[in-house]
Enzyme design. Structure first.
Site, PDB file in Angstrom:
ATOM      1  NE  ARG A  23      -3.635  -2.401   2.384  1.00 60.44           N
ATOM      2  CZ  ARG A  23      -4.562  -2.691   3.308  1.00 60.44           C
ATOM      3  NH1 ARG A  23      -4.800  -1.841   4.291  1.00 60.44           N
ATOM      4  NH2 ARG A  23      -5.219  -3.833   3.241  1.00 60.44           N
ATOM      5  NE  ARG A  67      -1.174   4.784   9.204  1.00 60.56           N
ATOM      6  CZ  ARG A  67      -2.463   4.456   9.211  1.00 60.56           C
ATOM      7  NH1 ARG A  67      -3.037   4.053   8.097  1.00 60.56           N
ATOM      8  NH2 ARG A  67      -3.179   4.535  10.308  1.00 60.56           N
ATOM      9  CD  GLU A  71      -8.339  -1.866  10.733  1.00 58.81           C
ATOM     10  OE1 GLU A  71      -8.328  -2.695   9.808  1.00 58.81           O
ATOM     11  OE2 GLU A  71      -8.281  -0.634  10.555  1.00 58.81           O
ATOM     12  CB  SER A 125     -11.305  -4.386   8.757  1.00 56.70           C
ATOM     13  OG  SER A 125     -12.448  -3.607   8.485  1.00 56.70           O
ATOM     14  NE  ARG A 152      -1.801  -2.016  11.847  1.00 55.56           N
ATOM     15  CZ  ARG A 152      -2.557  -0.919  11.800  1.00 55.56           C
ATOM     16  NH1 ARG A 152      -3.710  -0.896  12.461  1.00 55.56           N
ATOM     17  NH2 ARG A 152      -2.166   0.140  11.123  1.00 55.56           N
TER      18      ARG A 152
END
Length: 427
Positions: free
Chosen positions: A262, A277, A349, A352, A391
């Site tokens: 990403r 991130r 988070e 999801s 994570r």
């Protein structure tokens, strides 16, 4: 993608849904564009019908030796033939314009989704476990990893720039162990089929799951026009594109452990320290393909599968129902699993899970056939993280930190760590 027929019949519902998502009403311009498209299609059909009829009339006029009428009809046919290409071009232009407009409209939220502008309106659905109790203070993951000698951000920056990490030694093995544990859990106990999908996909695959055209800036594109996947949701969901499945074979459940890529275009200044991130990270993805009647129940099931990962790792977390303003573009309802990170003194988070209805299936033309009457419907698609491996690594090392700076390995990971029970500073 939404159905223009549904929009024409439910204009107020669309605008109400868009308002809940914080967007402007769009039904009027969409319907007006569709009216123009329908008008040119009708005109085109009339021209083609008249051309065919006039061509037949020429033969009849010639048979009757009516040369004047025959010449008049020939002139009419020639005029129609000249006009048809422009009408066909206009029809294609309007069709493409409508398709593009529809492709940029987000999905319709389910009725029980909380209404709100952003994450402040998300609702806590449940809280599981409790925060760790220690004699020492919390420490952030990057401080732990660097102190152990197994996490190298400067080295990664020299090789690739910002937002990359090098994991070494025991932390590299712990990350690998986490991914393998998740895959084994989902395939052996949760009924998912493991897949190793392509990491490079074409435009139509990205379009099918809704990343294109709206979110191109969040993606990495290669020099030959392919895209690096931002999530395995893209190839896993597109496995059913342009197919008609038998209803009795549903649901299909797929899982994959892949790197994800990403650009993080909209996250300048956010989470610049550490691994939270990244441009490249590993994630275990869950994808389900269901019929229309089963998708809501499948959403609850998928979320429970992702939760089981955190439960077995002994991590404290909460489940959030995202509000309309914080929900993803293609989702009708989303649960976020937020794991407790002591180093940040907050929840973050880690998964999801979303139900998309037939939104993606329309873009992919993925259907299923009903056994009773042989009619077809669009499948329903769901996707969720099962979970983000990087994570999970952060959560484990922060929650299992010992006073001497070592990290205890959770019991469930011991078989994947060769029996290693504690990660200690590199010699």
């Amino acid at each position: 993608m939404l159905d223009i027929k549904w929009i024409r019949e439910n204009a107020a519902k669309l605008d109400d849904a868009l308002a809940k998502r914080g967007a402007e009403p769009l039904s009027a311009p969409l319907i007006e564009l569709d009216e123009r498209r329908r008008a040119i299609l009708s005109s085109l059909q009339e021209m083609q019908t008249r051309r065919n009829a006039a061509s037949k009339e020429i033969g009849a006029a010639m048979a009757q030796k009516n040369g004047e009428l025959a010449e008049k009809l020939k002139a009419e046919v020639a005029e129609l033939k000249n006009a048809l290409p422009a009408a066909e071009d206009e029809s294609r232009r309007l069709e493409a314009e409508l398709t593009d407009a529809l492709s940029r409209i987000p999905n319709i939220p389910l009725e029980d989704v909380p209404v709100g502008p952003d994450e402040t309106a998300n609702a806590v659905t449940r809280i599981v476990g409790s925060r760790p109790q220690w004699n020492h203070g919390p420490v952030e993951h990057f401080e732990i990893g660097e102190a152990l000698g197994f996490m190298d951000f400067e080295g990664a920056a020299r090789i690739a720039g910002a937002r990359f990490t090098i994991l070494k030694g025991q932390l590299a093995r712990l990350e690998r162990a986490l991914g393998q544990f998740m895959l084994d859990l989902h395939t052996q106990e949760h009924g998912y089929t493991e897949v190793q999908p392509p990491l490079l996909v074409r435009d139509d695959a990205m379009y099918g799951t809704g990343q294109l055209p709206k979110f191109a800036e969040d993606l990495f594109r290669t020099t030959d026009g392919r895209w690096l996947i931002p999530t395995a949701e893209v190839p896993l969901t597109n496995m059913v594109r342009e197919q008609i499945l038998e209803a009795e074979k549903l649901p299909l459940r797929f899982t994959a452990l892949t790197p994800c890529f990403r650009s993080e275009a909209g996250s300048a200044g956010r989470d610049t320290r550490g691994m939270l991130r990244q441009h490249q990270f590993n994630k275990v993805e869950l994808v389900s393909i269901t019929d229309a009647e089963s998708s809501i129940d499948e959403h609850e099931r998928m979320t429970a599968c992702a939760e089981e990962v955190l439960k077995r790792l002994g991590l404290h977390y909460r489940v959030m129902t995202l509000c309309t303003g914080d929900m993803g573009f293609g989702a009708r309802k989303t649960y976020d699993l937020e794991v407790w990170l002591p180093g940040q003194d907050t929840y973050r988070e880690i998964s999801s899970c979303s139900v998309c209805g037939d939104f993606q299936a329309r873009r992919m033309n993925a259907r299923y056939r009903l056994k009773e009457d042989k009619t077809t419907k669009f499948v329903h698609t769901l996707n969720g993280s099962g979970v983000a491996v990087g994570r999970a690594l952060i959560a484990v090392i922060e929650n299992y930190l010992n006073e001497d700076g070592s990290v205890t390995v959770p019991d469930v990971l011991l078989p994947y760590m060769g029996g290693l029970r504690r990660i200690e500073k590199a010699a």
